[in-house]
Write an enzyme that holds these catalytic residues in place. Structure first.
Site, PDB file in Angstrom:
ATOM      1  N   ARG A  93      11.617 -33.804  15.054  1.00 42.77           N
ATOM      2  CA  ARG A  93      12.502 -32.640  15.079  1.00 42.77           C
ATOM      3  C   ARG A  93      11.706 -31.373  15.408  1.00 42.77           C
ATOM      4  O   ARG A  93      12.142 -30.532  16.198  1.00 42.77           O
ATOM      5  CB  ARG A  93      13.193 -32.473  13.720  1.00 42.77           C
ATOM      6  CG  ARG A  93      13.989 -31.170  13.621  1.00 42.77           C
ATOM      7  CD  ARG A  93      14.679 -31.061  12.282  1.00 42.77           C
ATOM      8  NE  ARG A  93      15.427 -29.819  12.137  1.00 42.77           N
ATOM      9  CZ  ARG A  93      16.179 -29.536  11.088  1.00 42.77           C
ATOM     10  NH1 ARG A  93      16.304 -30.406  10.098  1.00 42.77           N
ATOM     11  NH2 ARG A  93      16.832 -28.394  11.012  1.00 42.77           N
ATOM     12  N   HIS A 199      29.803 -29.732  16.124  1.00 38.29           N
ATOM     13  CA  HIS A 199      29.008 -28.502  16.284  1.00 38.29           C
ATOM     14  C   HIS A 199      29.534 -27.649  17.436  1.00 38.29           C
ATOM     15  O   HIS A 199      28.839 -26.777  17.953  1.00 38.29           O
ATOM     16  CB  HIS A 199      27.514 -28.800  16.439  1.00 38.29           C
ATOM     17  CG  HIS A 199      26.902 -29.356  15.179  1.00 38.29           C
ATOM     18  ND1 HIS A 199      25.549 -29.568  15.023  1.00 38.29           N
ATOM     19  CD2 HIS A 199      27.463 -29.733  14.000  1.00 38.29           C
ATOM     20  CE1 HIS A 199      25.306 -30.058  13.816  1.00 38.29           C
ATOM     21  NE2 HIS A 199      26.464 -30.182  13.179  1.00 38.29           N
ATOM     22  N   TYR A 253      27.655 -22.900  14.873  1.00 37.90           N
ATOM     23  CA  TYR A 253      26.833 -23.293  16.022  1.00 37.90           C
ATOM     24  C   TYR A 253      27.228 -22.573  17.308  1.00 37.90           C
ATOM     25  O   TYR A 253      26.453 -22.555  18.265  1.00 37.90           O
ATOM     26  CB  TYR A 253      26.893 -24.815  16.226  1.00 37.90           C
ATOM     27  CG  TYR A 253      26.061 -25.562  15.209  1.00 37.90           C
ATOM     28  CD1 TYR A 253      24.737 -25.892  15.478  1.00 37.90           C
ATOM     29  CD2 TYR A 253      26.577 -25.908  13.970  1.00 37.90           C
ATOM     30  CE1 TYR A 253      23.956 -26.556  14.544  1.00 37.90           C
ATOM     31  CE2 TYR A 253      25.810 -26.573  13.026  1.00 37.90           C
ATOM     32  CZ  TYR A 253      24.492 -26.896  13.324  1.00 37.90           C
ATOM     33  OH  TYR A 253      23.719 -27.544  12.391  1.00 37.90           O
TER      34      TYR A 253
END
Ligand code: NAD
Ligand code: G6P
Ligand code: MN
Length: 433
Positions: A93, A199, A253
């Protein structure tokens, strides 16, 4: 009693789902909860498994906690399988965030180039889980929480064998709670009609005790009264007239798209300090596991609320309960569109309010999205579909097209630079390339 298998069981979020099953034991009698991880997660799984055992003991509910490093041992007889895994761990990540940022582009867990790389690593693993489920527990329902949840669900719907697949995210439930705080009412009185993608979801209508209050809520958001809803996204206020003009509720988002420059500037500052969200989460996670190790801890610690996925257990457990009990209540989930949103293929994954029945979620008809947002949603859907094709085939050209059409990249040359560097950094997790 029910058998639940949670894959990625060593996650620091596991106490959330354990708490969720404890709270609902009367309506959702879980007999066995199997927490499954892989060899690299052995120590995390052990710590979380011990905490889970203390939690059920303290609560006095007869849920058996099992841990396993072999999902094929755990799956037989499962009624529900939940997935919350992170292929490549937090290190991957952090690379997804830092590589694009090092070139001056957004680096984020589920959006842009980083979200795409997470999908390329995750889709092969999820499809392998789906294959094992078809063999070992063909009637079980898969509730996927693994990000990017929309793309992972798209891949399962298109290439999976198991037809009972539902994607989940805590953002819609967080938006309902945020709106309830805004109106200063109990969350149970608020309902939002959600439509869009994971999102990338919008609240089209807001109801308080069944009455439309959308305009009041839009005006309050325009006045800067709503927080960002999730801990991982910085709360930069919307331009008031923009929200009023939009007339619907954006999700947190959307800042990456409608505040692209400002969000990038913020992320670049964090990048320079060595504090991208993944780097921050690494520290949060270490602190959480220190707490979890304490043999006197027998509840979900409040510190877990510093993670972005807070309340996900409420989303997961209320969904599983409604499926099991055929409640026919309305919940937002990620599921095949089936005509709910105009212009999106019937079999493609959308995030939409659904009636939850024992036969699965039935999406409410939302018609055409408002013209202001329809184009962006369609563009992201195209991106998601191309990412799935790239993830399944391992075709470089398809991957390059997918990355290029993402609005946070939007250039073939940049896409190629990012893609080459990121494919290289992820080799060990990309058997298909
Ligand atoms: P994490 O880094 O703690 O990973 C969870 C576990 O997955 C780890 O214990 C790891 O060992 C294990 N794992 C890695 N590869 C695996 C594999 N191939 N098979 C089985 N297990 C494997 O991650 P986290 O922060 O707890 O998040 C877990 C996942 O849930 C991520 O994909 C994250 O993006 C997602 N998430 C989703 C939402 C949502 O709204 N949908 C919210 C929060 C987190
Ligand atoms: C939000 C999103 C999740 C995401 C999480 C990140 O809740 O809905 O999909 O994974 O935040 O949180 P973290 O604490 O890992 O940054
Ligand atoms: Mn999410």
């Amino acid at each position: 009693g029910l058998k639940i298998v949670t894959i990625g069981g060593g996650s620091s979020y596991t106490p959330e789902i354990v708490e969720g099953f404890i709270k609902r034991y009367a309506e959702l009698p879980v007999r066995e909860l199997w927490l499954v991880d892989i060899e690299a997660g052995r120590e995390k799984l052990r710590i979380v498994g011990e905490l889970a055992k203390r939690m059920v003991k303290k609560a006095g509910v007869p849920i058996e906690i099992h841990t396993s490093l072999n999902r094929r041992e755990a799956l037989p007889g499962a009624d529900f399988v939940t997935t919350q895994l992170r292929v490549g761990f937090l290190e991957a990540r952090i690379r997804d965030e830092r590589i694009p940022l090092s070139h001056g582009y957004m680096g984020q867990e589920t959006n842009g180039a980083g979200g795409m790389m997470k999908a390329l690593r995750t889709v092969p693993v999820i499809l392998a889980i789906d294959k094992d489920m078809a063999e070992l527990c063909p009637d079980a329902c898969l509730v996927n929480f693994t990000n990017p949840s929309g793309i992972v669900t798209e891949a399962l719907l298109k290439y999976g064998r198991n037809k009972k697949v539902i994607g989940l995210c805590n953002v819609p439930i967080g938006m309902e709670m945020g709106v309830a705080r805004l109106l200063d009412v109990d969350p149970g009185r608020v309902r939002i009609d959600f439509a869009g993608l994971n999102h990338m979801v919008f609240g089209l209508n807001v109801y308080l005790d069944g009455e439309q209050v959308t305009r009041q809520v839009v005006d309050k958001i325009a006045a800067g009264q709503m927080d960002s809803v999730v801990k991982n996204i910085i709360n930069i206020k919307w331009v008031s007239e923009f929200v009023k003009g939009l007339g619907i509720i954006p999700c947190p988002y959307h800042r990456y798209y409608f505040k692209k420059d400002q969000m990038l500037a913020e992320e670049l500052k964090e990048f320079a300090k060595g504090e991208t969200r993944g780097q921050v989460v690494k520290k949060l996670e270490a602190d959480l596991f220190e707490l979890y190790k304490d043999p006197n801890l027998d509840i979900k610690p409040p510190q877990l609320e510093k993670r972005g996925g807070a309340y996900y257990s409420d989303a997961a457990c209320r969904l599983i309960s409604s499926l099991y009990n055929d409640k026919k209540d309305i919940q937002p989930v990620v599921t095949a569109n089936r005509g709910a949103i105009d212009g999106i293929p019937s079999g493609s994954a959308v995030e939409v309010s659904c009636v939850i029945t024992k036969n699965g979620p039935k999406p409410l008809s939302m018609g055409e999205l408002p013209p202001a947002v329809n184009g962006l949603v369609q563009q992201i859907k195209s991106f998601e579909r191309m990412v799935v094709e790239a993830a399944v085939t391992g075709d470089y050209n398809t991957a390059l097209v997918a990355m290029t059409i993402n609005p946070l990249v939007a250039s073939d040359e940049t896409a190629q630079i990012l893609l080459d560097e990121m494919l290289d950094a992820n080799r060990e997790y990309l058997p298909q390339f």
